[in-house]
Write a protein that holds these residues in place. Structure first.
Motif, short mmCIF file in Angstrom:
data_model
loop_
_atom_site.label_atom_id
_atom_site.label_comp_id
_atom_site.label_asym_id
_atom_site.label_seq_id
_atom_site.Cartn_x
_atom_site.Cartn_y
_atom_site.Cartn_z
N MET A 1 0.86 -1.19 0.00
CA MET A 1 0.00 0.00 0.00
C MET A 1 0.89 1.23 0.00
SD MET A 1 -3.02 0.98 2.67
CE MET A 1 -3.89 -0.54 2.28
N SER A 2 0.55 2.24 -0.79
CA SER A 2 1.41 3.42 -0.94
C SER A 2 1.26 4.33 0.27
CB SER A 2 1.03 4.19 -2.21
OG SER A 2 -0.26 4.74 -2.07
N ALA A 3 2.27 5.22 0.41
CA ALA A 3 2.25 6.15 1.53
C ALA A 3 1.12 7.14 1.40
CB ALA A 3 3.59 6.89 1.60
N GLN A 4 0.66 7.40 0.16
CA GLN A 4 -0.42 8.37 -0.02
C GLN A 4 -1.71 7.91 0.64
OE1 GLN A 4 1.83 7.49 -2.14
NE2 GLN A 4 2.13 8.91 -3.83
N SER A 5 -1.92 6.59 0.73
CA SER A 5 -3.13 6.08 1.36
C SER A 5 -2.95 5.87 2.85
CB SER A 5 -3.53 4.75 0.71
OG SER A 5 -2.48 3.82 0.84
N GLU B 1 12.66 15.34 6.96
CA GLU B 1 12.11 13.98 7.00
C GLU B 1 13.00 13.02 7.78
OE1 GLU B 1 9.07 12.99 6.14
OE2 GLU B 1 8.71 15.13 5.80
N LEU B 2 14.30 13.23 7.75
CA LEU B 2 15.19 12.41 8.57
C LEU B 2 14.94 12.66 10.04
CD1 LEU B 2 18.61 12.57 6.67
CD2 LEU B 2 17.25 10.53 7.12
N ALA B 3 14.78 13.94 10.41
CA ALA B 3 14.47 14.25 11.81
C ALA B 3 13.15 13.63 12.22
CB ALA B 3 14.44 15.77 12.00
N ARG B 4 12.20 13.65 11.33
CA ARG B 4 10.88 13.08 11.63
C ARG B 4 10.95 11.55 11.69
NH1 ARG B 4 6.08 11.43 9.21
NH2 ARG B 4 4.19 12.29 10.15
N LEU B 5 11.73 10.96 10.81
CA LEU B 5 11.86 9.50 10.77
C LEU B 5 12.39 8.96 12.10
CD1 LEU B 5 11.83 6.84 9.09
CD2 LEU B 5 14.20 7.39 8.44
N PHE B 6 13.42 9.63 12.64
CA PHE B 6 14.02 9.15 13.88
C PHE B 6 13.34 9.72 15.12
CE2 PHE B 6 17.49 8.64 10.78
CZ PHE B 6 17.80 7.30 11.01
N GLY B 7 12.44 10.70 14.91
CA GLY B 7 11.77 11.29 16.06
C GLY B 7 10.43 10.65 16.37
N ARG B 8 9.97 9.73 15.53
CA ARG B 8 8.67 9.07 15.73
C ARG B 8 8.87 7.56 15.90
NH1 ARG B 8 4.12 11.86 14.29
NH2 ARG B 8 3.11 9.93 13.66
N ARG B 9 9.69 7.20 16.85
CA ARG B 9 10.01 5.78 17.04
C ARG B 9 8.86 5.00 17.65
NH1 ARG B 9 16.30 6.24 19.17
NH2 ARG B 9 17.07 7.42 17.36
N LEU C 1 9.20 4.40 6.97
CA LEU C 1 10.09 4.39 5.81
C LEU C 1 9.34 4.71 4.53
CD1 LEU C 1 12.38 1.30 6.56
CD2 LEU C 1 13.03 3.71 6.56
N ILE C 2 8.14 4.14 4.40
CA ILE C 2 7.33 4.42 3.20
C ILE C 2 6.99 5.91 3.14
CG2 ILE C 2 5.11 4.00 2.09
CD1 ILE C 2 5.21 1.15 3.20
N ASP C 3 6.60 6.46 4.28
CA ASP C 3 6.27 7.89 4.36
C ASP C 3 7.49 8.74 4.04
OD1 ASP C 3 4.33 9.79 4.75
OD2 ASP C 3 4.77 10.04 6.88
N PHE C 4 8.66 8.31 4.52
CA PHE C 4 9.90 9.03 4.27
C PHE C 4 10.24 9.06 2.78
CE2 PHE C 4 14.53 8.68 3.66
CZ PHE C 4 14.95 9.89 4.22
N VAL C 5 10.16 7.92 2.14
CA VAL C 5 10.49 7.85 0.71
C VAL C 5 9.48 8.63 -0.12
CG1 VAL C 5 10.71 6.29 -1.26
CG2 VAL C 5 11.68 5.64 0.95
N ALA C 6 8.20 8.54 0.26
CA ALA C 6 7.15 9.22 -0.51
C ALA C 6 7.30 10.73 -0.47
CB ALA C 6 5.78 8.83 0.03
N SER C 7 8.00 11.25 0.53
CA SER C 7 8.17 12.70 0.64
C SER C 7 8.97 13.28 -0.52
CB SER C 7 8.85 13.05 1.97
OG SER C 7 8.06 12.66 3.06
#
Length: 547
Positions: free
Chosen positions: A1-5, A215-223, A231-237
């Protein structure tokens, strides 16, 4: 499923992890911040408003192109020399804005308005990004004002400068919309990407670095969220940036994609360009004041930083070290990068100004820094105005519709920041005398301006260094041995020659072909003495028939 959904569900009921809650009272009032912004804007505008032709390297060249865009349909001489080829170019913002302003004023005032618009866009963008990150307005981003004058600005990269301000606003909108439904965020981000592309390709790159850091800050800040959705959300950005690929391929700029050069030297100098303008001592004093003020704030626990700061420094540092010096045939690609990051860094810092002493101290430091910087620029520009007036006087001696060749007496000329205003000053002849000038920017893939076919081989189409006077002497009657050059056989093709970076009292390098008609500070204007037409040989009488 894509990050958009997958709009992040957890964040709909919680504050965005990268927006810090404001501390109140922690800063100056909004009214005082607005008043300081207006005062700083007025102060930083003084050198621009008092110098209609600022001594910036590429500025006059760009301004000449703006004049051609506005005047071409009505100017027969310019129409003889130049034409426009509109296309998808990542270097068009000034071309779209300044000619419109020129309709209600002259080209010099239009250039001043555009420059001040760049200043306002950058400083307001820094303020807005800080507001998006911290959730409240702050006076600290006003420190962007003393940074507006820097070594990159002296180069006159006006499209890129506009793009810096737009990139700051783009990152602010991304932060504000990060936890909103993804279609709106992606649509607005893609619109910014397109606008930044037309400002400058590097401006779009600055925005990309900001998004990646965020997005890197967000990726590691939402553990607390599972890794795979993160990761999907990060790449989709990065999807809004996909639009650059077809635009770039469709652009003539793509033809310059192989012209890249990496240089290890100059990386430290690029960082120095952020704070240094003309005098090293001024840069040292300003840096010392900022460091001491920051140390005092840290000691009194008045300073805090946003989680974006560390990934921004890491990503920007890695990108900067990896960047080539020349990208798509554009020089100083890496060295113009740190100043854009400096404005982003300012937006990630907050100082608690709840104490009256801290408030007064900040206002004093801000005004002091800006006054010193503006005073430095104004002093040097006032001193350089003699060449501006002198060059304009020489321009008046050129016959309208003439062809002007630019040459150097000193190959090192233009390296000193004080010489930058002379580099493209000859392009004033395009504005004032509707002339053909060899150094006008006419590179396919970079600008829309083209020299018409009869003159295309007589102008620089590669943004190279003008010929030295010795090269002119060698090609006066013969072409260049290792290949054709636009200055070959120059006495036949040009009416005037500007020789830049000259010394007073130097002899005429070619009295048979050059007649000096004006000598200014660090330049000379020569009128070309055209070669005399060859005298036809007398016809040989026919031989008498033999008897």
């Amino acid at each position: 499923m894509s990050a958009q959904s997958h709009p992040p569900q957890a964040s709909t009921s919680a504050p965005a992890p990268l927006r810090l809650p404001p501390r109140r009272p922690h800063d100056l009032s909004r009214g005082l911040i607005a008043l300081l912004f207006v005062a700083c804007m007025a102060l930083v505008s003084i050198p621009i408003l008092t110098h209609p032709i600022p001594p910036l390297s590429d500025y006059v060249n760009h301004l000449a192109r703006m004049h051609v865009i506005a005047a071409l349909p009505h100017d027969e001489n310019l129409a003889r020399f130049y034409s426009l080829e509109w296309s998808i170019l990542p270097n068009l913002m000034m071309d779209l804005v300044v000619p419109v302003i020129d309709r209600v004023t002259n080209i010099y005032v239009a250039g001043e308005i555009y420059t001040l618009l760049c200043f306002a866009l950058i400083t307001a963008g820094t303020l807005t990004l800080h507001r998006a990150l911290f959730g409240s307005w702050s006076a600290l981003p006003l420190l962007a004002f003393p940074l507006l004058y820097n070594n990159i600005f002296l180069i006159g990269v006006m499209n890129y400068y506009f793009g810096i301000g737009l990139a700051l606003f783009a990152l602010a909108f991304w932060s504000l919309l990060r936890e909103k439904p993804w279609p709106l965020r992606f649509m607005i981000s893609a619109a910014f990407v397109v606008a930044l592309f037309f400002c400058h390709l590097f401006a779009a790159g600055v925005y990309a670095v900001g998004i990646l850091s965020f997005e890197l800050a967000r990726l590691f800040g939402r553990r607390d969220t599972p890794l795979l959705p993160r990761l999907i959300d990060f790449v989709a950005s990065g999807l809004p940036f996909a639009i650059i690929i077809p635009m770039l391929i469709a652009s003539p700029t793509w033809g310059l994609s192989g012209q890249n050069t990496w240089e290890p030297q100059g990386k430290l100098q690029g960082v120095e360009f952020v704070i240094n303008v003309y005098y090293d001592i001024v840069a040292f004093v300003l840096t010392a004041v900022v460091v001491l003020a920051a140390a005092w704030a840290i000691q009194h626990r008045l300073l805090r930083t946003h989680p974006l700061l560390l990934p921004l420094l890491l990503v920007a540092g890695a990108v900067y070290l990896a960047m080539p010096r020349v990208v798509f045939a554009t020089y100083m690609a890496d060295q113009r990068f740190p100043i854009a990051i400096a404005f982003m860094v300012l937006a990630t810092i907050q100082v608690d100004l709840r104490h009256r002493l801290a408030q007064r101290g900040f206002v004093v430091v801000l005004i002091l820094l800006l006054a010193v910087r503006v005073g430095e620029v104004q002093t040097v520009w006032d001193r350089l105005t003699h060449w501006t007036a002198s060059f304009q006087k020489s321009i008046s001696l050129i016959h309208p519709g003439s062809r002007v060749l630019v040459a150097y007496a000193d190959i090192q000329g233009g390296n000193d920041p004080r010489d930058l205003g002379l580099v493209h000053a000859a392009c004033l002849a395009i504005i004032e005398r509707s002339s053909l000038v060899t150094t006008a920017f006419t590179v396919k893939g970079k600008q829309i301006l083209r020299a018409n076919p009869p003159y295309r081989n007589q102008v620089d189409t590669e943004d190279g260094t003008p010929p030295q006077i010795e090269q002119l002497l060698l090609t006066e009657e013969d072409a260049t041995p290792d290949g054709p050059r636009y200055w070959d056989l120059w006495p036949q093709h040009f009416d005037y020659v500007y020789v830049l970076f000259t010394e007073r009292g130097a002899p005429n390098p070619d009295p048979d072909r050059l007649k000096m008609i004006y000598e200014g500070e660090r330049f000379r204007l020569y009128q070309v003495i055209p070669p005399k037409p060859a005298t036809p040989k007398p016809a040989t009488p026919p031989a008498e028939p033999l008897n």
